[in-house]
Every structure is written in C-alpha cells, then in structure tokens.
Design an enzyme around this catalytic site. Structure first.
Site, PDB file in Angstrom:
ATOM      1  N   THR A 181      60.647 -13.327  -4.958  1.00  0.00           N
ATOM      2  CA  THR A 181      61.282 -12.303  -5.788  1.00  0.00           C
ATOM      3  C   THR A 181      62.164 -13.029  -6.798  1.00  0.00           C
ATOM      4  O   THR A 181      62.666 -14.118  -6.525  1.00  0.00           O
ATOM      5  CB  THR A 181      62.187 -11.364  -4.979  1.00  0.00           C
ATOM      6  OG1 THR A 181      63.272 -12.137  -4.463  1.00  0.00           O
ATOM      7  CG2 THR A 181      61.446 -10.715  -3.841  1.00  0.00           C
ATOM      8  N   GLU A 326      58.227  -7.061  -2.127  1.00  0.00           N
ATOM      9  CA  GLU A 326      58.211  -6.964  -0.662  1.00  0.00           C
ATOM     10  C   GLU A 326      57.175  -5.963  -0.166  1.00  0.00           C
ATOM     11  O   GLU A 326      56.959  -5.823   1.030  1.00  0.00           O
ATOM     12  CB  GLU A 326      59.600  -6.526  -0.151  1.00  0.00           C
ATOM     13  CG  GLU A 326      60.688  -7.574  -0.287  1.00  0.00           C
ATOM     14  CD  GLU A 326      61.380  -7.578  -1.649  1.00  0.00           C
ATOM     15  OE1 GLU A 326      60.787  -7.068  -2.633  1.00  0.00           O
ATOM     16  OE2 GLU A 326      62.500  -8.097  -1.734  1.00  0.00           O
ATOM     17  N   LYS A 434      79.251   4.730 -10.514  1.00  0.00           N
ATOM     18  CA  LYS A 434      80.114   5.557  -9.664  1.00  0.00           C
ATOM     19  C   LYS A 434      81.332   5.981 -10.466  1.00  0.00           C
ATOM     20  O   LYS A 434      82.254   5.214 -10.676  1.00  0.00           O
ATOM     21  CB  LYS A 434      80.502   4.781  -8.408  1.00  0.00           C
ATOM     22  CG  LYS A 434      79.256   4.489  -7.580  1.00  0.00           C
ATOM     23  CD  LYS A 434      79.519   3.610  -6.392  1.00  0.00           C
ATOM     24  CE  LYS A 434      78.194   3.248  -5.729  1.00  0.00           C
ATOM     25  NZ  LYS A 434      77.575   2.030  -6.259  1.00  0.00           N
ATOM     26  N   TRP A 439      77.923  10.161  -8.672  1.00  0.00           N
ATOM     27  CA  TRP A 439      76.972   9.146  -9.134  1.00  0.00           C
ATOM     28  C   TRP A 439      76.270   9.559 -10.412  1.00  0.00           C
ATOM     29  O   TRP A 439      75.890  10.711 -10.565  1.00  0.00           O
ATOM     30  CB  TRP A 439      75.910   8.897  -8.058  1.00  0.00           C
ATOM     31  CG  TRP A 439      76.403   8.110  -6.890  1.00  0.00           C
ATOM     32  CD1 TRP A 439      77.698   7.759  -6.634  1.00  0.00           C
ATOM     33  CD2 TRP A 439      75.615   7.594  -5.826  1.00  0.00           C
ATOM     34  NE1 TRP A 439      77.754   7.042  -5.471  1.00  0.00           N
ATOM     35  CE2 TRP A 439      76.499   6.930  -4.946  1.00  0.00           C
ATOM     36  CE3 TRP A 439      74.253   7.613  -5.529  1.00  0.00           C
ATOM     37  CZ2 TRP A 439      76.058   6.297  -3.788  1.00  0.00           C
ATOM     38  CZ3 TRP A 439      73.808   6.996  -4.379  1.00  0.00           C
ATOM     39  CH2 TRP A 439      74.709   6.335  -3.517  1.00  0.00           C
TER      40      TRP A 439
HETATM   41  P1  ADP Z   1      61.812  -8.582  -8.901  1.00  0.00           P
HETATM   42  O1  ADP Z   1      61.955  -8.271 -10.371  1.00  0.00           O
HETATM   43  O2  ADP Z   1      63.109  -8.904  -8.226  1.00  0.00           O
HETATM   44  O3  ADP Z   1      60.699  -9.462  -8.524  1.00  0.00           O
HETATM   45  P2  ADP Z   1      60.119  -6.500  -8.198  1.00  0.00           P
HETATM   46  O4  ADP Z   1      59.171  -6.948  -9.257  1.00  0.00           O
HETATM   47  O5  ADP Z   1      59.725  -6.543  -6.800  1.00  0.00           O
HETATM   48  O6  ADP Z   1      61.461  -7.225  -8.299  1.00  0.00           O
HETATM   49  O7  ADP Z   1      60.644  -5.068  -8.631  1.00  0.00           O
HETATM   50  C1  ADP Z   1      60.991  -4.083  -7.723  1.00  0.00           C
HETATM   51  C2  ADP Z   1      61.963  -3.097  -8.307  1.00  0.00           C
HETATM   52  O8  ADP Z   1      61.580  -2.657  -9.597  1.00  0.00           O
HETATM   53  C3  ADP Z   1      62.030  -1.820  -7.502  1.00  0.00           C
HETATM   54  O9  ADP Z   1      62.815  -1.965  -6.359  1.00  0.00           O
HETATM   55  C4  ADP Z   1      62.602  -0.850  -8.517  1.00  0.00           C
HETATM   56  O10 ADP Z   1      63.998  -0.947  -8.625  1.00  0.00           O
HETATM   57  C5  ADP Z   1      62.007  -1.316  -9.798  1.00  0.00           C
HETATM   58  N1  ADP Z   1      60.847  -0.473 -10.134  1.00  0.00           N
HETATM   59  C6  ADP Z   1      59.558  -0.728  -9.923  1.00  0.00           C
HETATM   60  N2  ADP Z   1      58.785   0.279 -10.393  1.00  0.00           N
HETATM   61  C7  ADP Z   1      59.616   1.199 -10.912  1.00  0.00           C
HETATM   62  C8  ADP Z   1      59.446   2.480 -11.538  1.00  0.00           C
HETATM   63  N3  ADP Z   1      58.249   3.002 -11.763  1.00  0.00           N
HETATM   64  N4  ADP Z   1      60.552   3.142 -11.917  1.00  0.00           N
HETATM   65  C9  ADP Z   1      61.784   2.638 -11.715  1.00  0.00           C
HETATM   66  N5  ADP Z   1      62.009   1.449 -11.141  1.00  0.00           N
HETATM   67  C10 ADP Z   1      60.941   0.732 -10.742  1.00  0.00           C
END
Ligand code: ADP
Length: 537
Positions: A181, A326, A434, A439
């Site tokens: 990640t 994940e 917040k 929220w």
């Molecule tokens: P990283 O950028 O840390 O690798 P990921 O690619 O796993 O993370 O991204 C996961 C996160 O992206 C989710 O937990 C969520 O917050 C955000 N995300 C993914 N798809 C959407 C969506 N369609 N709308 C809003 N947020 C999203």
C-alpha cells in the site's frame, strides 16, 4: 474433487477457448503489439523455464517495475504459475519507499521497463538483495548503462527456452502476488495474495453484476498492473473470454483516445483523474466513445459531473466501484439494475454517487468506536469493516494488527449503507472534518465543487479552527484560462449542502499534491494550510 485453484489454469483455459480474443499492447518502445492468448501461454512457459534457469524457486519474490503490457502479463503468469511470488512495485513511490519495499520483500530479481532503468540506476547501491535486473525489451532496444553493466535482456532471456513447461501443483493458499500500500504515513505495508484469493476474486469480479466482462468485451485497464494487479483484470479478462488492450505508458487523454478508438475498446477502468484527462481531450477534438459500453470509476469518488458526462453526452454507462489494496481490490460495485435503468436523472445520480453494493464474496458492515454494528439506514455514518476470502488477514512481515479485529478488517473508510445494500463512502476516517462535534464529508464537498465549470480539481480539508475544532477549507485548481472567485464558489455550493458544511474560505493554487496512486495527498495540504483559520481570526 479437491483440486487446488491455480493461477496458471486461467491462462491454459484462455489459450484453449478464447481463440477469438486478442491481447493488444501499446509498446513502451513504440508501436502496437498484438497476439493471442495461445501466443501468451507459449511465451509464458518459455519465461517460466527461464526463471528456473535463473534459480528462482517456489516462494521467491520477483519484482516488477512496469507498465501495462503483454510482457508484464507474461510475468504475472510465469512467476505465480511456477510457485514464486510476483511483487509489483509502484514506480511513482518515492525512491526511499522503493528501496524500503525491495529490501523488506527481499526481491531476488527485478523486471523493469525501459522507462524505469534510470530510477534503478539511482538506487542501485541500496538494493543489494536483488541478484539481477531484467529489462523488458528486445536486444535492439537494450540500454547501455554504465552504472548497471549486467542488465539482462528479456527477449534474449526467453528466446532459447522451451515452450514446454509443466506447471507444478501446490496448495491453493500458496502466495502468488505481493503489493504494498502506498500509505501516506509510515512505511508501505505489504499485502500478499494467494492463488485461491486471486482466482475467487477474478471469478466474482468479471460477472455482469460487477465489471460486466464477457467474450464480446475488449477491456482497457488504465489502472496500472503495478498497483493491486490492475484491479484483477489480467486474471478476470481471460476467465471471461475478454480481449485486453494494454495502454503501456500512454495514460494521457490523446494516447488513450487513440487506443480506445483504434482498438474499439468496450470497457474502460481507471481513476477519476485519468477520466478527467480523457474527457477534456475528447471534448476538445469533438470525439466520441461509440465503441465503449462501460467505464469503471474507482480509487477515489466519482464526481456527478463526470458520470453525467459519460452517460448523457457519450452514452457510456459509468460503473462506480470501491475497493482497496487489502481487498485485491474489489469490494463494491454500482452496477446496472432494472431500477437504475428506469430511474429519472436525479434518482440515478443519487444512486450512482454511491460506491455500490458488495460483490459476491465480500461482507460489509459499519460500526461505532466500540466496533458495535450500526444500522444500514443510509444515514448513519460508521467505520466500514469487511470480510471475505480475498481480504487480507494481516500485513506481510508486519506485526501491526490494529486494523484486523474480530475476524473483520477495518478499511479506514467512514461510510453509510442503505437498506438496499448500497454503500457510500463519506470519507477516509482521517479526512472526515469534525466541526463542533458534527461530521462533514470532504468528498461530498469536493464532488460538488468540481461540478463548477471553472474548476479543474478541488480539495477540501478540515483545519484547526479556534471555535469549531475544525472547519472545511476549499482549495481549488482552476481550469486553464477560467476565472472564478471565492465568493462565487461559496454561492455555488449553498443550495447543494447544509449551511454549516460550507467552507469558510476558498483558496486558489496552481496544482495539488497527489499520492503514488493518484489520490489527493491531504496530509500535505492540511499541514500547508494548518494555520489558515487560526491566523485569520
Ligand atoms: P493506497 O492508495 O494506499 O494504495 P488503495 O489504492 O488501496 O490505497 O485505496 C483504497 C482507498 O481508496 C479506499 O480505502 C478509499 O478510501 C479510496 N477509494 C477507493 N475507491 C473509492 C471510491 N469509489 N470512492 C471513494 N473512495 C474510494
């Protein structure tokens, strides 16, 4: 029969039965490459033999720093199929992060596209664990590097090898893939995928109630194979019988349009920023998306204005999807339904703003701070927890288990779930604002703001406020040549959100910072403007 699930079986199946579908690639060296699944299988077996000659064994981590191409596809199957682990590295990470994850994973070999050779030259003294670097090109295009004199050429490596390779049998829980990640704080965390999790995810993801792939599809994944396996497309497309169009390094609007139009792509997958680039380009040349049926939008929330453009102007159905590293990554999809097909424009927009229903195999719930379940009434916000056979149960070589509680994984997202099962992301839990004990969703404010014609990109962060703890600040990148004032934007938002949600101020910047996966880097924005309201009052 207790036959273990094995990734190599996908390609064997596709080579035999998907004889009508092609894999097309915009090559990193230039030009278009096309071949069949049968060709892909033959070359993948040569590559598996080559890996054996390189002394690669079951469980070894073999890293890639590469675009979406047919050679990367071959690596996906050869490495996992022989029992080793493909570790895809995101080249957009900072050099220190790449150094950290190569050493943390103890990658034995690194396969790299020409584009990223300079990146490796710069870090070579810090990645001594790597025994060799293979450049994914042919002899004619091999770079001559003073710093890395022993680079191996991919085509030379596989050329002498046999097309016969018997895939070994092993437990389906054997590790197959590894992705870190991009974490905005702390070191990246490794997520390991097994043969079992990858196959189950791929089978579920391609169905019409999810990504809607079939033998008539030509799917163009703009989502990179270097991050969460391009949302599993290299596995689900061959299962579905779909052809694949790999965009290589060409992610800009013009390059994508040329490929979509030329190859008659039917299904596109990518993050909102990529679609912004594509739509701007198509508007500018008065083009069309006539071959395209679906566009999957995920990774960040899809703004209403973008979905309406796809649907109402270009006749493309937008599939809003949500997931994370994940989760392999598929969690929920806002797919076609009879109800949606008949809905009026407002109802449709309201439903499509949601990230959809859980796909088969994923269970979702929202909980309070004590992890107690909250009602699925479409209004109550809670921490979104998930479980299922392709969701991680921990991080690779990492003792931090704080997100894994009671058999569920805490996604770090705050969301609502409505009685029909539609989930809507309110915010990342660290981004939700917040204000005076209530929220505010930064995502919702951003989505409304980008609906203004002068706005190219919008970011909302909660920053310290002397009276309300935090108040929203709207940060705007204007479209080239466009003019809009802070007051105008505040007025534009007044009939769209509750009065107390309105940002107290609007600032204009030339560009916003992004993470390696294209999301707004809000930690940086927050710290830059941390004193904005404190100094104002
Ligand atoms: P990283 O950028 O840390 O690798 P990921 O690619 O796993 O993370 O991204 C996961 C996160 O992206 C989710 O937990 C969520 O917050 C955000 N995300 C993914 N798809 C959407 C969506 N369609 N709308 C809003 N947020 C999203």
């Amino acid at each position: 029969m207790d036959k273990p699930l094995n990734i190599a079986d996908i390609l064997e199946y596709a080579a035999t039965f998907n004889t009508d579908s092609q894999i097309v690639t915009r090559q990193v060296e230039g030009g278009i490459h096309r071949y069949s699944y049968g060709d892909a299988l033959r070359r993948t077996k040569k590559l598996a033999n080559a890996l054996r000659s390189l002394d690669v064994h079951q469980g070894d981590r073999i890293a890639t720093l590469a675009w979406n191409t047919y050679r990367h596809f071959e690596l996906y199957y050869a490495i996992s199929g022989m029992g080793a682990i493909i570790h895809t590295i995101n080249p957009r990470l900072f050099a220190e992060q790449i150094i950290y994850i190569v050493n943390h994973a103890e990658d034995k070999y690194l396969f790299v596209d020409l584009t990223f050779v300079p990146l490796l030259e710069a870090i070579k003294d810090h990645i001594a664990v790597v025994k060799g670097i293979v450049v994914m090109t042919d002899a004619a295009h091999m770079p001559r590097s003073q710093v890395l004199p022993n680079l191996i050429c991919y085509e030379d490596l596989i050329a002498p090898e046999s097309e016969d390779f018997a895939w070994p049998e092993f437990d389906e829980r054997t590790a197959a893939g590894l992705c870190y990640t991009s974490g905005t704080t702390g070191n990246p965390k490794g997520v390991m995928y097994s043969h079992r999790s990858t196959l189950l995810h791929a089978i579920s993801a391609c169905r019409s109630s999810a990504l809607n792939l079939g033998p008539m599809s030509r799917v163009l994944p703009v989502v990179p194979m270097f991050h969460v396996c391009a949302w599993g497309i290299p596995y689900s497309a061959p299962i579905a019988g779909a052809g694949i169009v790999f965009p290589g390094a060409g992610m800009d609007g013009a390059s994508l349009y040329e490929l979509i139009d030329g190859e008659k792509a039917t299904s596109l997958l990518g993050v909102p920023t990529v679609w912004l680039g594509l739509l701007n380009y198509i508007d500018s040349i008065k083009g069309n998306l006539d071959s395209v049926e679906d566009v999957v939008i995920g990774g960040s929330a899809a703004p209403r204005s973008m979905m309406e453009k796809f649907q109402d102007v270009y006749g493309v159905f937008p599939i809003h999807a949500w997931g994370m590293t994940e989760m392999s990554p598929m969690g929920s999809v806002c797919a076609r339904t009879p109800y949606l097909a008949q809905a009026d424009k407002e109802t449709r927009a309201r439903i499509q703003a949601k990230q959809g229903r859980a796909v088969f195999g994923v269970e979702m719930r929202i909980v309070d701070d004590q992890d107690q379940p909250l009602p699925h009434d479409g209004k109550t916000f809670g921490k979104l927890m998930v479980r299922g056979p392709w969701i991680a149960s921990g991080y690779y070589r990492n003792d931090d288990r704080s997100a894994f509680r009671g058999g569920w994984f805490d996604t770090g997202d705050v969301s609502t779930i409505d009685p029909a099962g539609y989930m809507q992301i309110v915010d990342r839990s660290k981004d939700v604002i917040k204000s005076g004990g209530e929220w505010i969703s930064s995502i919702e404010l951003e989505n409304h703001a980008v609906g203004h014609p002068a706005v190219a990109e919008a970011c909302v962060v909660g920053i310290p406020h002397p009276r309300w703890d935090e108040r929203p600040l709207l940060i705007i990148v204007r479209k080239a040549g466009a003019q809009v004032s802070a007051g105008e934007l505040q007025r534009f938002l007044t009939d769209k959100v509750a009065k107390w949600w309105l940002p107290d101020d609007v600032v204009f910047v030339d560009a916003l910072p992004h993470t390696a996966t294209g999301k707004l880097l809000k930690t940086e924005v927050r710290s830059k403007f941390a004193n904005h309201y404190l100094t104002q009052s």
